[in-house]
Design an enzyme around this catalytic site. Structure first.
Site, PDB file in Angstrom:
ATOM      1  N   HIS A  82       0.812  -1.224   0.000  1.00 15.64           N
ATOM      2  CA  HIS A  82       0.000   0.000   0.000  1.00 15.64           C
ATOM      3  C   HIS A  82       0.841   1.268   0.000  1.00 15.64           C
ATOM      4  CE1 HIS A  82      -4.076  -1.766   0.843  1.00 15.64           C
ATOM      5  NE2 HIS A  82      -3.291  -2.814   1.046  1.00 15.64           N
TER       6      HIS A  82
ATOM      7  N   ASP B  22       3.511   9.607  -0.813  1.00 12.78           N
ATOM      8  CA  ASP B  22       2.303   8.867  -0.419  1.00 12.78           C
ATOM      9  C   ASP B  22       2.044   7.786  -1.462  1.00 12.78           C
ATOM     10  OD1 ASP B  22       0.019   8.265   1.055  1.00 12.78           O
ATOM     11  OD2 ASP B  22      -0.639  10.352   1.169  1.00 12.78           O
TER      12      ASP B  22
HETATM   13  C1  GDG Z   1      -2.044   3.998   3.324  1.00 16.53           C
HETATM   14  C2  GDG Z   1      -1.030   4.648   2.369  1.00 16.53           C
HETATM   15  C3  GDG Z   1      -2.734   4.552   0.550  1.00 16.53           C
HETATM   16  C4  GDG Z   1      -8.577   9.993   8.045  1.00 16.53           C
HETATM   17  N1  GDG Z   1      -9.035  10.639   9.129  1.00 16.53           N
HETATM   18  C5  GDG Z   1     -10.274  10.156   9.359  1.00 16.53           C
HETATM   19  C6  GDG Z   1     -10.566   9.194   8.393  1.00 16.53           C
HETATM   20  N2  GDG Z   1      -9.498   9.107   7.603  1.00 16.53           N
HETATM   21  C7  GDG Z   1      -9.440   8.200   6.448  1.00 16.53           C
HETATM   22  C8  GDG Z   1      -9.467   8.943   5.144  1.00 16.53           C
HETATM   23  C9  GDG Z   1      -8.864   7.913   4.214  1.00 16.53           C
HETATM   24  C10 GDG Z   1      -7.884   7.162   5.112  1.00 16.53           C
HETATM   25  O1  GDG Z   1      -8.235   7.469   6.459  1.00 16.53           O
HETATM   26  C11 GDG Z   1      -6.465   7.620   4.887  1.00 16.53           C
HETATM   27  O2  GDG Z   1      -6.025   7.066   3.681  1.00 16.53           O
HETATM   28  P1  GDG Z   1      -4.806   7.662   2.894  1.00 16.53           P
HETATM   29  O3  GDG Z   1      -4.726   6.985   1.581  1.00 16.53           O
HETATM   30  O4  GDG Z   1      -4.990   9.140   2.771  1.00 16.53           O
HETATM   31  O5  GDG Z   1      -3.512   7.431   3.776  1.00 16.53           O
HETATM   32  P2  GDG Z   1      -2.889   6.271   4.752  1.00 16.53           P
HETATM   33  O6  GDG Z   1      -3.646   6.133   5.994  1.00 16.53           O
HETATM   34  O7  GDG Z   1      -1.474   6.693   4.933  1.00 16.53           O
HETATM   35  O8  GDG Z   1      -2.984   4.895   3.914  1.00 16.53           O
HETATM   36  C12 GDG Z   1      -1.753   5.456   1.308  1.00 16.53           C
HETATM   37  C13 GDG Z   1      -3.620   3.782   1.512  1.00 16.53           C
HETATM   38  O9  GDG Z   1      -2.845   3.089   2.496  1.00 16.53           O
HETATM   39  C14 GDG Z   1      -4.473   2.744   0.771  1.00 16.53           C
HETATM   40  O10 GDG Z   1      -3.686   1.876   0.022  1.00 16.53           O
HETATM   41  O11 GDG Z   1      -3.544   5.384  -0.255  1.00 16.53           O
HETATM   42  O12 GDG Z   1      -0.814   6.002   0.395  1.00 16.53           O
HETATM   43  O13 GDG Z   1      -0.124   5.481   3.102  1.00 16.53           O
HETATM   44  O14 GDG Z   1      -9.811   6.981   3.778  1.00 16.53           O
HETATM   45  O15 GDG Z   1     -10.781   9.312   4.842  1.00 16.53           O
HETATM   46  N3  GDG Z   1     -11.744   8.533   8.316  1.00 16.53           N
HETATM   47  C15 GDG Z   1     -12.673   8.822   9.261  1.00 16.53           C
HETATM   48  N4  GDG Z   1     -12.440   9.731  10.259  1.00 16.53           N
HETATM   49  C16 GDG Z   1     -11.279  10.418  10.339  1.00 16.53           C
HETATM   50  O16 GDG Z   1     -11.101  11.243  11.238  1.00 16.53           O
HETATM   51  N5  GDG Z   1     -13.853   8.191   9.223  1.00 16.53           N
END
Ligand code: GDG
Length: 526
Positions: A176, A388
């Site tokens: 990921h 990212d």
């Molecule tokens: C890893 C990789 C890759 C955040 N705060 C809240 C909340 N979130 C959710 C967001 C989003 C998720 O968390 C974060 O996803 P990201 O992709 O932005 O980043 P990582 O956590 O670092 O994820 C990344 C991912 O895996 C998938 O393969 O894209 O590059 O680092 O969905 O919305 N959700 C809720 N409350 C919050 O306060 N409900």
């Protein structure tokens, strides 16, 4: 909410094993302590479980993962109709495996050493031991000929460990986070073991072509193996086999989120948010786990300078920054939190007036509906990571903008930047460029915003998380992509093994491994 059954009873129920097994560091449920002292499980819906749930149900699949707490192994149980196998980590393993090797060695290393990675031999030993237990659990719960899909950097040794026990299963692995360039990866004292661990899989999925190319190069450099196109030739007891490495960009449940954003209660909440912010003309929004890879400080620096220069700020514009708590026991994360909070306080101290605050900083987690309302309330979404793998927040913002309004400022260093051509792309290290781009995004005409958003919405709608899962699994279970053959495999340089020098094995040196060349079936499908 279902409670945990006795492991023995549940093991008996799983019988001869499952045809589809997901192995991830975390379970798709959170443990909840009940007032009566009992334990139950609450679903923690994420994109991965949404995508895999239909496949899991159809195949009667099982999901192996850690509950998130130190303590004994919950073992197999059922929750929401899913077969789950809870792994246990001791307090020492949480420290050495999870907080140590995963979050303080691999995470910074794989994100281009934005923070210095720490290398400790006892952390590595914990990583090996935990990976072995996960592999053992997968071997126990997979039926003969099953498909096993292993996820992410915490479990890179599981493919090989599983193959050693269960040559009959089909093994997929998805990374990921980014896979770094070899010059950075080579710092890892256990680089050869990690590459060999991954090569136990039949198919390795990465977010971007460049990540797959970096991995293929690591194979040549760290193990001296040969690669051809997306294939790495490895030898095994049953003769040579090809492992494929390709890009499968992950996505979100686009339709589900778009529907939430259409709900009247969510739209009302979005209007309320704008109201309590003082009805500014422009709401800027950042949503990130509080992580140093996300470029929150760069974003705040740019915004602070725009305020100083009078180019942006209240009452015309305000910034809402959600920074959800993350890895709070890891030192680098504690230091980041202090720095972010100091920066926010300085900006607000210098620029706030009574009743008017330039940065609304929220160190909290919110329900999905509140997140959708925030996305709806925001005119400009700021996604500025320094590195990212994908960044789902960018895609979520796009999915929520049903009226095709809004602008996305997006770092070039995200996987999402490869797909979302309608975004305002930025290099977050270039603070002047970032400032100019933010201002440009706030001033975009309705027509241009709509044109940009429409193209991004089409992409996110058509390439959702279900399609991602289907593409990966059909590639994994399809006929072996390019046929096995020993002609034409590139000779890898092997500084570790001391064979031929690395003449020309960089991407670019070979069309088959150039970041711009298609890398196998996954890349072709997207
Ligand atoms: C890893 C990789 C890759 C955040 N705060 C809240 C909340 N979130 C959710 C967001 C989003 C998720 O968390 C974060 O996803 P990201 O992709 O932005 O980043 P990582 O956590 O670092 O994820 C990344 C991912 O895996 C998938 O393969 O894209 O590059 O680092 O969905 O919305 N959700 C809720 N409350 C919050 O306060 N409900």
């Amino acid at each position: 909410m279902p409670s945990i059954p006795e492991p023995d009873a549940a093991t008996a129920e799983t019988g001869a094993g499952h045809d589809f097994v997901v192995v991830a560091s975390r379970l798709p449920v959170d443990r909840v302590e009940e007032p009566d002292g009992g334990t139950s499980w609450r679903p923690s819906p994420g994109g991965l479980v949404t995508a895999l749930e239909p496949v899991m149900r159809e195949a009667g699949g099982a999901w192996i993962g850690w509950s998130g707490d130190a303590g004994p192994e919950p073992g197999p149980f059922e929750a929401n109709g899913l077969h789950l196998v809870g792994m246990g980590l001791s307090a020492e393993e949480v420290r050495d495996f999870y907080e140590g090797f995963c979050n303080a060695t691999l995470w910074p290393l794989y994100h281009d050493v934005i923070a210095p990675p720490q290398f400790h031999r006892h952390w590595w030993e914990a990583y090996v031991a935990v990976n072995r237990r996960f592999a053992q659990a997968a071997a126990t719960h997979a039926a003969r000929g099953a498909t096993v899909w292993i996820h992410d950097y915490q479990l890179q040794l599981v493919p090989q460990m599983l193959r050693q026990q269960r040559a009959d299963v089909r093994i997929g692995f998805f990374n990921h986070i980014p896979f770094p360039g070899y010059e950075i990866f080579a710092q890892l004292p256990w680089r050869r073991q990690v590459v060999e661990g991954l090569l136990g899989a039949d198919l390795l999925g990465f977010q971007r072509r460049a990540d797959a190319a970096n991995f293929l190069r690591a194979c040549r450099r760290a193990t001296g193996l040969t690669t051809k196109g997306s294939a790495v030739r490895v030898s095994g007891p049953a003769g040579p086999r090809d492992v494929h490495a390709a890009a499968f960009p992950i996505s979100i449940d686009s339709a589900g989120l778009s529907q939430i954003a259409q709900r009247e209660d969510v739209r009302k909440r979005a209007r309320e948010i704008r109201e309590v912010l003082g009805q500014p003309e422009i709401v800027l929004l950042g949503v990130d786990r509080l992580d140093y890879t996300k470029g929150i400080l760069h974003r705040l620096k740019a915004y602070g300078e725009l305020l100083n220069e009078g180019r942006l700020g209240p009452p015309q514009a305000v910034l809402v920054q959600v920074a959800s708590p993350s890895r709070e026991r890891v030192e680098a994360y504690r230091a980041l939190r202090d720095e972010v909070e100091l920066t926010v306080s300085r900006i607000n101290g210098e620029h706030a007036e009574v009743g008017s605050t330039p940065v609304h900083y929220l160190h909290q987690s919110y329900p999905r509906e509140e997140m959708a309302a925030l996305y709806l309330a925001a005119d400009v979404m700021l996604v500025t990571p320094l590195r990212d793998g994908m960044n789902l927040v960018a895609k979520e913002y796009v999915a929520c903008r049903n009226d095709e309004s809004g602008a996305l400022v997006l770092s070039e260093f995200t996987g999402a930047a490869d797909e979302l051509g309608g975004a305002f792309l930025v290099n977050p290290h270039d603070i002047e460029g970032l400032k100019d781009t933010i201002v440009r995004a706030t001033a975009v005409s309705r027509a241009e915003a709509r044109r940009r958003m429409r193209s991004m919405r089409r992409r996110v709608r058509e390439h959702d998380v279900a399609r991602w899962a289907q593409t990966f699994l059909s590639t994994l279970n399809g006929p072996a992509a390019p046929p096995n053959g020993d002609a034409g495999h590139e000779a890898g340089a092997d500084p570790d093994g001391g064979t031929s020098p690395d003449g020309n094995t960089d991407p670019g040196g070979h069309a088959s491994t150039s970041p711009d060349a298609p890398l196998g079936p996954g890349a072709a499908a997207h």
